[in-house]
Each structure stands twice: as C-alpha cells, then as structure tokens.
Design an enzyme around this catalytic site. Structure first.
Site, PDB file in Angstrom:
ATOM      1  N   ASN A  81      34.284  40.650  42.448  1.00  0.00           N
ATOM      2  CA  ASN A  81      34.467  39.320  41.867  1.00  0.00           C
ATOM      3  C   ASN A  81      33.191  38.695  41.321  1.00  0.00           C
ATOM      4  O   ASN A  81      33.262  37.840  40.420  1.00  0.00           O
ATOM      5  CB  ASN A  81      35.055  38.373  42.917  1.00  0.00           C
ATOM      6  CG  ASN A  81      36.457  38.769  43.345  1.00  0.00           C
ATOM      7  OD1 ASN A  81      37.115  39.567  42.686  1.00  0.00           O
ATOM      8  ND2 ASN A  81      36.909  38.219  44.449  1.00  0.00           N
ATOM      9  N   TYR A 131      36.450  34.494  49.094  1.00  0.00           N
ATOM     10  CA  TYR A 131      37.153  34.724  47.825  1.00  0.00           C
ATOM     11  C   TYR A 131      36.788  33.683  46.789  1.00  0.00           C
ATOM     12  O   TYR A 131      36.347  34.006  45.677  1.00  0.00           O
ATOM     13  CB  TYR A 131      38.668  34.743  48.055  1.00  0.00           C
ATOM     14  CG  TYR A 131      39.446  34.774  46.757  1.00  0.00           C
ATOM     15  CD1 TYR A 131      39.423  35.909  45.939  1.00  0.00           C
ATOM     16  CD2 TYR A 131      40.179  33.669  46.322  1.00  0.00           C
ATOM     17  CE1 TYR A 131      40.114  35.940  44.735  1.00  0.00           C
ATOM     18  CE2 TYR A 131      40.873  33.692  45.128  1.00  0.00           C
ATOM     19  CZ  TYR A 131      40.834  34.832  44.334  1.00  0.00           C
ATOM     20  OH  TYR A 131      41.506  34.851  43.135  1.00  0.00           O
ATOM     21  N   LYS A 135      34.554  34.286  43.365  1.00  0.00           N
ATOM     22  CA  LYS A 135      35.147  34.013  42.049  1.00  0.00           C
ATOM     23  C   LYS A 135      34.311  32.985  41.291  1.00  0.00           C
ATOM     24  O   LYS A 135      34.131  33.089  40.069  1.00  0.00           O
ATOM     25  CB  LYS A 135      36.583  33.524  42.203  1.00  0.00           C
ATOM     26  CG  LYS A 135      37.569  34.584  42.660  1.00  0.00           C
ATOM     27  CD  LYS A 135      37.721  35.732  41.675  1.00  0.00           C
ATOM     28  CE  LYS A 135      38.452  35.329  40.428  1.00  0.00           C
ATOM     29  NZ  LYS A 135      38.673  36.479  39.500  1.00  0.00           N
TER      30      LYS A 135
END
Length: 303
Positions: A81, A131, A135
């Site tokens: 990511n 996460y 991102k």
C-alpha cells in the site's frame, strides 16, 4: 487508448478491467502477479528500474492502480500500500511521464468521522490502524509525484467478488454456509457503526471517467454513496436477500479498527463536478450482486 490496470485480477481491479473492456477504443493491459497478467508486475517487491522497463513495454496512455492489501502483517501491508504506489510513480516518471495515473485510495485514510457530517477531500487525515496509515502514505506518494495523477478515495465497496476479509464478503459466506435452516445462528461483532457503502461497479465507472476526463483533475476525489448506512442494516438486508431464516446475534466484539471508527461518510460533490459521476446502484442491488456471485454450481436451492 491503452490502459494498464494493476491488480486487475483482484476485487476492485476485476470490476475496473471488466468495465473498461466494454468501452469502445480501449485496450486493457493486465498487470500484476497473476499468471494471467500480460505484464508481470509486483509493486511490493519490484525495483523502479525493472518496473520502468515493464511500463515502457506496455506503453500505456493511462495506468489504474487497483493493487492493495487490506489485512495481514504490517510489513507486507506497507510494502503493497505504501511502497507500491511510490515505486510506481518513480517508474512512470521515467518510462511514461505523460500517462495519467488513477490510484485507488481508501476512506480509511480519514479515520473517525463526526456523526451526521460528510467528510470532504480537504479534511484532516487521522487513520487509526495500519491499513489506513499505509493507504495514506500511498496517497501522499501519488499526490506529490508531479505526475498527471488522481487518487480516488473509495468508501466501503460492496458487490460481486467482495473478499471474505471484509464484512460484506464474510457475512455472505456465513449465510451461504447456514443455508435456509431456521435454527441457524450467525454470531457477529458489534454492528452499530455507520459506513459509506459504494457499489464496486460504480467505483469502476469512476475510474474510467477519471481516465477520460479532458482536464487536470483535483489530486483527490471521494468515491462513495454520499450517505452513511448502519452496518446492521447492511447485514440484515443481505440476510433478507439470501432468504436466511435463522437468527443473527451480536456479541459486542468486533475488530479494534471498526470499533474506533463508528461513523464514516464522504462528501462526493467534487467527483460529480469533476467527473460527472454519481453512484447509480442502491445498496439492495449491490448486495444482490454479492449474494448471486457466491452461488455454487447448484445455485440457490435450499438444502
């Protein structure tokens, strides 16, 4: 137009590639780790020079990066990511500096929302878990790259092929296992949060519109339904769609990430103004598509 879709065999990548193939004058070039990929590209491990050679061979007019990881160990999530978008931008600057880059980000980058408030692209970013943080790092790599690039900050996508790592896909799998046994019980965590659910097909259409937009786009555009839906409503609607006759219980648990973010809702005004895009599929349609896609060879016959 030659469009390189990275992660084209994944959940959102599959929808994006499928939609693009319906458009006239578009050639979809698949990039990724899958044996089906026309261009073998692993953003998590590729060196910029090697990736630049692959990009040069593809000679794309546009690149859509759908590669991403939602769960797993922190190192691997960061490689995909965060490192992935950074190395992709470096390769594009070298091999295809005029190609437009569309990168799929996530509303998780915003972190906790304020109830009854739609978040705009200028809002502060306060991700609460690995996460969202990774991102966000990928978004920063794209928006500071100097390329003709836009990040589509996607809400919670729902639709056919939703992975079991996410709630809609996991619940669909549990409902499929339970069948129509009236005595079945499905136990889930706390379902009191609100999320902005958007159909995966609408995400694909937004990506296609971003490719063909004739002018420079804002660096970030929210892609969502523009409304917050109780997670509990999603679960019970999916149960109704499936014909489930049993009982759903909430045990009050659930993931720490979801527990810290009780409300998410995106303001999608900028996407409408820049792309002429609005979501077109209601949640019922999205959940019906998800449920239908989980059917085995024998379809939905009751046990």
């Amino acid at each position: 137009m030659r469009i390189l879709v990275l992660g084209f065999t994944g959940y959102l990548g599959g929808h994006v590639a499928g939609h693009l193939r319906t458009l006239t004058g578009v050639r979809v070039l698949g990039g990724g780790r899958s044996p089906a990929a026309e261009f073998g590209i692993d953003l998590a491990t590729a060196r910029a020079d090697d990736l630049a050679r692959a990009v040069a061979d593809a000679a794309p007019d546009a690149v859509i990066n759908c590669a991403g990881m939602t769960g797993g160990d922190a190192v691997t999530i960061a490689e995909v990511n965060s490192r992935g978008p950074a190395v992709l931008c470096a390769a594009l600057r070298k091999a295809a500096p005029t190609a437009r880059l569309i990168h799929l980000g996530s509303a998780a980058e915003y972190g906790p929302g304020v109830p009854d408030v739609q978040v705009t692209e200028s809002a502060a970013t306060r991700p609460v878990a690995v996460y969202g943080a990774t991102k966000l790092a990928g978004t920063v790599a794209v928006t500071t790259s100097g390329l003709d690039a836009v990040v589509l900050r996607v809400g919670n996508p729902v639709g056919a092929g939703a992975p079991a790592a996410g709630l809609p896909g996991r619940v669909a799998g549990l409902l499929r296992e339970a069948g129509r046994d009236p005595g079945a019980v499905i136990r889930l965590g706390d379902l009191s949060a609100y999320r902005d659910f958007v159909d995966a097909r609408d995400v694909a259409r937004a990506a296609a519109l971003a490719v063909s937009a004739p002018r420079t786009l804002p660096s970030i555009l929210n892609i969502g339904a523009g409304q917050a839906t109780p997670v509990r409503e999603l679960v019970h609607t999916l149960a109704r769609v499936s014909g489930f006759r049993g009982r759903i219980e909430e045990n009050g648990g659930g993931s720490a990430r979801s527990g810290e973010v009780s409300w998410q809702c995106s303001d999608i005004t900028a996407a409408e103004e820049s792309l002429g895009w609005r979501p077109s599929y209601p949640l019922d349609d999205s959940l019906t598509a998800l449920w239908t896609a989980t059917a085995g060879p024998e379809g939905d016959r009751a046990p």
